[in-house]
Write a protein that holds these residues in place. Structure first.
Motif, mmCIF file in Angstrom:
data_model
loop_
_atom_site.group_PDB
_atom_site.id
_atom_site.type_symbol
_atom_site.label_atom_id
_atom_site.label_comp_id
_atom_site.label_asym_id
_atom_site.label_seq_id
_atom_site.Cartn_x
_atom_site.Cartn_y
_atom_site.Cartn_z
ATOM 1 N N ARG A 124 -82.006 25.522 -55.141
ATOM 2 C CA ARG A 124 -82.412 24.097 -55.265
ATOM 3 C C ARG A 124 -83.630 24.142 -56.361
ATOM 4 O O ARG A 124 -84.477 25.032 -56.425
ATOM 5 C CB ARG A 124 -82.907 23.869 -53.741
ATOM 6 N N ARG A 146 -74.948 13.624 -60.554
ATOM 7 C CA ARG A 146 -74.807 14.932 -59.668
ATOM 8 C C ARG A 146 -73.241 14.488 -58.874
ATOM 9 O O ARG A 146 -73.347 13.157 -58.316
ATOM 10 C CB ARG A 146 -75.757 15.293 -58.682
ATOM 11 N N ALA A 149 -70.833 14.038 -55.920
ATOM 12 C CA ALA A 149 -70.855 13.412 -54.319
ATOM 13 C C ALA A 149 -71.031 14.657 -53.571
ATOM 14 O O ALA A 149 -71.715 14.647 -52.414
ATOM 15 C CB ALA A 149 -69.841 12.522 -54.194
ATOM 16 N N CYS A 150 -69.952 15.650 -53.913
ATOM 17 C CA CYS A 150 -70.040 16.842 -53.081
ATOM 18 C C CYS A 150 -71.263 17.780 -52.933
ATOM 19 O O CYS A 150 -71.567 18.456 -51.915
ATOM 20 C CB CYS A 150 -68.803 17.668 -53.566
ATOM 21 N N THR A 169 -74.219 17.409 -51.734
ATOM 22 C CA THR A 169 -75.211 16.535 -51.107
ATOM 23 C C THR A 169 -76.426 17.487 -50.598
ATOM 24 O O THR A 169 -77.372 16.609 -50.433
ATOM 25 C CB THR A 169 -74.578 16.471 -49.455
ATOM 26 N N THR A 170 -76.871 18.858 -50.882
ATOM 27 C CA THR A 170 -77.908 19.343 -50.671
ATOM 28 C C THR A 170 -78.636 19.529 -52.089
ATOM 29 O O THR A 170 -80.080 20.065 -51.861
ATOM 30 C CB THR A 170 -77.649 20.639 -50.030
ATOM 31 N N LEU A 171 -78.291 18.910 -52.994
ATOM 32 C CA LEU A 171 -78.709 18.961 -54.304
ATOM 33 C C LEU A 171 -78.959 20.392 -54.881
ATOM 34 O O LEU A 171 -79.912 20.438 -55.637
ATOM 35 C CB LEU A 171 -79.980 18.285 -54.368
ATOM 36 N N CYS A 175 -67.915 21.547 -56.853
ATOM 37 C CA CYS A 175 -68.585 22.443 -55.520
ATOM 38 C C CYS A 175 -67.413 23.305 -54.839
ATOM 39 O O CYS A 175 -67.093 23.436 -53.685
ATOM 40 C CB CYS A 175 -69.044 21.359 -54.170
ATOM 41 N N ASN A 229 -71.260 22.167 -50.343
ATOM 42 C CA ASN A 229 -72.052 21.084 -50.727
ATOM 43 C C ASN A 229 -73.194 21.543 -51.768
ATOM 44 O O ASN A 229 -74.374 20.974 -51.817
ATOM 45 C CB ASN A 229 -72.771 21.014 -49.472
ATOM 46 N N GLU A 265 -73.234 22.315 -56.022
ATOM 47 C CA GLU A 265 -72.769 22.047 -57.380
ATOM 48 C C GLU A 265 -72.341 23.458 -58.018
ATOM 49 O O GLU A 265 -73.457 24.096 -58.160
ATOM 50 C CB GLU A 265 -73.338 21.099 -58.262
#
Length: 111
Positions: A41, A50, A52-53, A55-57, A90, A95, A97
């Motif tokens: 991260r 980014r 949509a998949c 979600t955790t960035l 993903c 979750n 990328e």
């Protein structure tokens, strides 16, 4: 021949659609591993497009990827990042990328 050119056009369109998903700047603040995937991260950067998949960035790479050592080095040294680009998918971890490329700034900064 038309089929060949059509395939090239579709390929170029697919590249341009996913090429905009990226993060500019920031630092890697979290690294984890799950199965054979490294997830990480970034904070302090600017995210654009980014998927949509993600979600955790987070971004994800296979442990044997050429990117793995760069990610771990950037995390361990606290280096600033330039551009980090994803594939818009993903597939490695549901979750996070999939990583396309990562740019790590030298001591003089990214220019």
């Amino acid at each position: 021949m038309k089929i060949f050119y059509s395939m090239i056009l579709l390929f170029l369109i697919s590249i341009s659609v996913t090429a905009d998903a990226n993060t500019v700047g920031g630092k890697i603040v979290h690294v984890g591993s799950v199965n054979e995937t490294i997830v990480f991260r970034i904070v302090g950067g600017t995210d654009t497009n980014r998927p949509a998949c993600a979600t955790t960035l987070r971004y994800a790479v296979h442990k044997d990827s050429v990117h793995a050592s760069l990610i771990l080095t950037a995390f361990a040294t606290g280096k600033d990042l330039g551009t980090v680009s994803g594939l818009g998918t993903c597939s490695l971890w549901g979750n996070a990328e999939d990583l396309r490329f990562i740019e790590i700034c030298p001591a003089t900064g990214c220019s």
